[in-house]
Design a protein around this motif. Structure first.
Motif, short mmCIF file in Angstrom:
data_model
loop_
_atom_site.label_atom_id
_atom_site.label_comp_id
_atom_site.label_asym_id
_atom_site.label_seq_id
_atom_site.Cartn_x
_atom_site.Cartn_y
_atom_site.Cartn_z
N UNK A 172 2.20 9.76 2.17
CA UNK A 172 2.50 10.55 3.37
C UNK A 172 2.28 9.78 4.67
N UNK A 173 1.72 8.58 4.61
CA UNK A 173 1.46 7.79 5.80
C UNK A 173 2.66 6.88 6.07
N UNK A 174 3.36 7.04 7.20
CA UNK A 174 4.53 6.20 7.47
C UNK A 174 4.19 4.72 7.60
N UNK A 175 2.93 4.40 7.91
CA UNK A 175 2.55 2.99 7.97
C UNK A 175 2.54 2.37 6.58
N UNK A 176 2.10 3.15 5.59
CA UNK A 176 2.18 2.67 4.21
C UNK A 176 3.63 2.46 3.79
N UNK A 177 4.48 3.41 4.14
CA UNK A 177 5.90 3.27 3.81
C UNK A 177 6.48 2.02 4.45
N UNK A 200 6.18 10.61 3.42
CA UNK A 200 6.47 9.95 4.69
C UNK A 200 7.95 9.62 4.75
N UNK A 201 8.52 9.66 5.93
CA UNK A 201 9.93 9.30 6.11
C UNK A 201 10.01 8.10 7.04
N UNK A 202 11.22 7.58 7.18
CA UNK A 202 11.41 6.39 8.01
C UNK A 202 11.45 6.81 9.47
N UNK A 203 10.28 6.88 10.06
CA UNK A 203 10.14 7.19 11.48
C UNK A 203 9.97 5.89 12.27
#
Length: 317
Positions: A172-177, A200-203
């Motif tokens: 759920x963390x976009x930084x991990x993604x 998490x999505x590509x923000x």
């Protein structure tokens, strides 16, 4: 006799039977059957009808709300996005904002990339961002265009290479993604798959963390991870789930065949159904007193090893 009086306004009685002239058969139609009783949810006056309409309205709000993109605010975040070449459509600058080196750099970077700059009143940017903490600048990021899983499989097949895909579960963390996207690109992977919900999505944050690699590496969304993994298996992929209690270790696993690496969160790990779908559960050898690795770090370690194995296979041929 009452009713037969000749006085004005008296009503004349008659023994005439049958329908009156000019009735149009209304009485006969009134006696006809009206068919089965409609369901409660189809009767406009029934509470079930109102509940159905409310559920439909909420469903439209959840699934049909258009994604208009994301506004990144603040001078440092905006500059980071522009440096990382995050796609953007417009740079907003508040009229009369005190210029400094960061603002000048943001405008210069936008001009260099062909991103238009528009001056707006402060109250207008306040309205668009929902607060006044924008520091006089905002960058509009359009919605990310996700790939299709089927297209991803076909594109990898067309390259003739052994596919290497990372599937994220409970991340759920976009930084991990963003970090995973960067690692997949660095070690020759072909794409990343994430769930549509609870993920998490590509923000803009993920874009920045990926250091721009999100622009070149496809990221696909899956409505159901279990069915998606089964689709990869049918396409000839081995599906490997990462977990500390795995039956195999990275030291002995052959990652030269088409492989899907499933990575769960550091806290929750891989969900039960996803874990049961995996062909293999694999662990990463670590020092005993270290319990787990961050999701992006674990993915990077496995990707690095599989990339080494593939280089060795090519050089040995």
């Amino acid at each position: 006799m009452a009713g037969n009086s000749q006085r004005r306004g008296a009503m004349r009685k008659t023994n005439k039977k049958g329908m009156e002239k000019g009735s149009g058969g209304q009485r006969r139609r009134g006696l006809a059957g009206k068919g089965p009783t409609p369901k409660a949810e189809d009767r406009v006056y029934h509470a079930a009808y109102k509940r159905k309409k409310e559920q439909e309205r909420r469903a439209r709000g959840r699934h049909e709300k258009p994604d208009t993109g994301e506004m990144v605010v603040g001078r440092n975040p905006v500059i980071e996005c522009l440096r990382a070449k995050v796609p953007a459509t417009l740079l907003y600058v508040v009229e009369g904002t005190n210029a400094d080196d960061r603002l000048a750099e943001a405008v210069q970077l936008a001009q260099h990339r062909g991103i238009p700059t528009q001056e707006v009143p402060k109250h207008e940017l306040d309205r668009m961002t929902g607060n006044g903490m924008h520091q006089g600048i905002g960058l509009m990021i359009p919605p990310y265009e996700y790939a299709d899983v089927e297209d991803l499989i076909d594109n990898v097949k067309s390259t003739g290479e052994a596919g290497l895909i990372v599937v994220l579960d409970n991340i759920t963390d976009p930084r991990n993604l963003g970090a995973v996207i960067r690692s997949v690109a660095a070690f020759g992977g072909h794409g990343v798959v994430i769930p549509e919900r609870r993920s998490a999505s590509v923000t803009a944050v993920a874009w920045r963390t990926s250091a721009g690699t999100a622009a070149r590496l496809p990221v696909a969304r899956a409505t159901n991870l279990t069915r998606t993994l089964q689709r990869f298996q049918k396409a000839g992929y081995q599906v490997v789930g990462l977990d500390a209690g795995g039956d195999h270790t990275l030291d002995t696993y052959d990652g030269t065949d088409p492989t899907v690496i499933v990575v769960g969160s550091e806290g929750k790990g891989i969900s039960r159904l996803v874990g049961e779908t995996c062909d293999t559960i694999m662990s990463i050898p670590m020092t005993g007193w270290v319990e787990s690795l961050n999701a992006s770090v674990a993915a990077g370690v496995v990707l690095s090893e599989f990339a080494r194995q593939r280089r060795a296979e090519v050089s040995g041929k």
